[in-house]
Design an enzyme around this catalytic site. Structure first.
Site, PDB file in Angstrom:
ATOM      1  N   HIS A  19      43.594  25.737  22.015  1.00 26.96           N
ATOM      2  CA  HIS A  19      42.599  26.816  22.140  1.00 26.96           C
ATOM      3  C   HIS A  19      42.420  27.200  23.621  1.00 26.96           C
ATOM      4  O   HIS A  19      42.327  28.374  23.965  1.00 26.96           O
ATOM      5  CB  HIS A  19      41.227  26.366  21.617  1.00 26.96           C
ATOM      6  CG  HIS A  19      41.164  26.103  20.131  1.00 26.96           C
ATOM      7  ND1 HIS A  19      40.708  24.925  19.609  1.00 26.96           N
ATOM      8  CD2 HIS A  19      41.478  26.889  19.074  1.00 26.96           C
ATOM      9  CE1 HIS A  19      40.739  24.983  18.276  1.00 26.96           C
ATOM     10  NE2 HIS A  19      41.215  26.173  17.928  1.00 26.96           N
ATOM     11  N   LYS A  44      35.680  24.911   5.415  1.00 22.20           N
ATOM     12  CA  LYS A  44      35.964  23.720   6.227  1.00 22.20           C
ATOM     13  C   LYS A  44      34.807  22.728   6.224  1.00 22.20           C
ATOM     14  O   LYS A  44      33.639  23.123   6.146  1.00 22.20           O
ATOM     15  CB  LYS A  44      36.252  24.143   7.674  1.00 22.20           C
ATOM     16  CG  LYS A  44      37.576  24.844   7.798  1.00 22.20           C
ATOM     17  CD  LYS A  44      37.994  25.104   9.223  1.00 22.20           C
ATOM     18  CE  LYS A  44      39.360  25.768   9.236  1.00 22.20           C
ATOM     19  NZ  LYS A  44      39.779  26.186  10.561  1.00 22.20           N
ATOM     20  N   ARG A  95      50.485  29.732  15.873  1.00 23.23           N
ATOM     21  CA  ARG A  95      51.282  28.575  16.288  1.00 23.23           C
ATOM     22  C   ARG A  95      52.636  28.526  15.608  1.00 23.23           C
ATOM     23  O   ARG A  95      53.654  28.284  16.233  1.00 23.23           O
ATOM     24  CB  ARG A  95      50.529  27.271  15.983  1.00 23.23           C
ATOM     25  CG  ARG A  95      49.298  27.067  16.816  1.00 23.23           C
ATOM     26  CD  ARG A  95      48.403  26.028  16.209  1.00 23.23           C
ATOM     27  NE  ARG A  95      47.944  26.445  14.894  1.00 23.23           N
ATOM     28  CZ  ARG A  95      47.018  25.832  14.178  1.00 23.23           C
ATOM     29  NH1 ARG A  95      46.458  24.742  14.649  1.00 23.23           N
ATOM     30  NH2 ARG A  95      46.645  26.291  13.013  1.00 23.23           N
ATOM     31  N   SER A 133      42.519  21.423  15.279  1.00 24.67           N
ATOM     32  CA  SER A 133      41.286  20.635  15.327  1.00 24.67           C
ATOM     33  C   SER A 133      41.313  19.564  14.235  1.00 24.67           C
ATOM     34  O   SER A 133      40.880  18.434  14.454  1.00 24.67           O
ATOM     35  CB  SER A 133      40.073  21.538  15.110  1.00 24.67           C
ATOM     36  OG  SER A 133      40.026  22.544  16.088  1.00 24.67           O
TER      37      SER A 133
HETATM   38  O1  PNS Z   1      39.341  28.740  13.597  1.00 28.77           O
HETATM   39  P1  PNS Z   1      39.340  29.330  12.226  1.00 28.77           P
HETATM   40  O2  PNS Z   1      38.568  28.442  11.295  1.00 28.77           O
HETATM   41  O3  PNS Z   1      40.711  29.633  11.732  1.00 28.77           O
HETATM   42  O4  PNS Z   1      38.543  30.712  12.333  1.00 28.77           O
HETATM   43  C1  PNS Z   1      38.282  31.488  11.193  1.00 28.77           C
HETATM   44  C2  PNS Z   1      37.291  32.618  11.521  1.00 28.77           C
HETATM   45  C3  PNS Z   1      36.005  32.053  12.064  1.00 28.77           C
HETATM   46  C4  PNS Z   1      37.896  33.544  12.531  1.00 28.77           C
HETATM   47  C5  PNS Z   1      37.048  33.387  10.199  1.00 28.77           C
HETATM   48  O5  PNS Z   1      36.684  32.486   9.203  1.00 28.77           O
HETATM   49  C6  PNS Z   1      35.946  34.441  10.339  1.00 28.77           C
HETATM   50  O6  PNS Z   1      36.171  35.487  10.915  1.00 28.77           O
HETATM   51  N1  PNS Z   1      34.743  34.144   9.806  1.00 28.77           N
HETATM   52  C7  PNS Z   1      33.625  35.044   9.818  1.00 28.77           C
HETATM   53  C8  PNS Z   1      33.455  35.730   8.458  1.00 28.77           C
HETATM   54  C9  PNS Z   1      34.393  36.906   8.336  1.00 28.77           C
HETATM   55  O7  PNS Z   1      34.287  37.891   9.025  1.00 28.77           O
HETATM   56  N2  PNS Z   1      35.368  36.761   7.427  1.00 28.77           N
HETATM   57  C10 PNS Z   1      36.325  37.799   7.162  1.00 28.77           C
HETATM   58  C11 PNS Z   1      37.584  37.626   7.962  1.00 28.77           C
HETATM   59  S1  PNS Z   1      38.860  38.228   6.975  1.00 28.77           S
END
Ligand code: PNS
Length: 174
Positions: A19, A44, A95, A133
């Site tokens: 990150h 998660k 990645r 993570s």
């Molecule tokens: O690090 P991650 O867990 O891959 O991040 C995922 C994240 C936080 C970017 C995604 O879950 C998110 O944007 N969550 C907020 C809710 C939302 O807008 N969801 C629609 C995205 S398609």
């Protein structure tokens, strides 16, 4: 000229060197980079509270001394958060092929929610291409050494979390 505000969203539970690599790369490209930590992630199991994740990333970013980077938490839709702060670009790390489908789905969904917002995928340094993570937590809580995978601040918080867990179990025995 218009300044481009980019958001680097994620769960960051905890932030890894992968990150951090993306943070450095994105801060070089965009005028401002906002690291946006989601308060909840229904997909998660989260180890660190939102307050802890914000505190940890702030410590890491302070050490990097990147003046155009800020850290915030958000709840709800990412797109709504972006509208609130006037951001137009979503930065995501990519990645390996295994990330691709998930990232593509999110990028298309976010474009569907707002066609004016672009998703930019960035590849981390190859050494971090296997890092996540979840794998850091798995190694650490099974007694492995994660020093080379996480910033020092994260190691400190992981050790504290393990101590608290052990203390919690000891109290439970009484
Ligand atoms: O690090 P991650 O867990 O891959 O991040 C995922 C994240 C936080 C970017 C995604 O879950 C998110 O944007 N969550 C907020 C809710 C939302 O807008 N969801 C629609 C995205 S398609």
């Amino acid at each position: 000229m218009k300044k481009i505000i980019a958001v680097y969203p994620g769960t960051f539970d905890p932030v890894t060197k992968g990150h951090v690599d993306i943070i450095k790369r994105a801060s070089n490209i965009f005028d401002r980079l906002n690291i946006a930590i989601t308060e909840t992630n229904i997909n998660k199991n989260i180890l660190f509270s939102i307050e802890e994740r914000v505190r940890i990333i702030r410590e890491v970013v302070d050490e990097l001394q990147l003046s155009n980077v800020s850290v915030n938490s958000f709840s709800g839709l990412l797109i709504d958060y972006m509208h609130k702060i006037g951001a137009t670009v979503i930065v995501r790390g990519l990645r390996a092929v295994s990330d691709f489908e998930y990232e593509l789905q999110m990028a298309y969904m976010n474009r569907n929610l707002d066609p004016n917002i672009e998703t930019v995928s960035m590849m981390p340094y190859i050494e971090y291409s296997f890092l996540s993570s979840s794998i850091v937590k798995e190694i650490f809580f099974n007694g492995g050494d994660v020093t080379e995978f996480v910033p020092d601040a994260v190691l400190k918080y992981l050790l504290k979390k393990r101590e608290d867990n052990v203390a919690g179990k000891e109290n439970f025995k009484d």
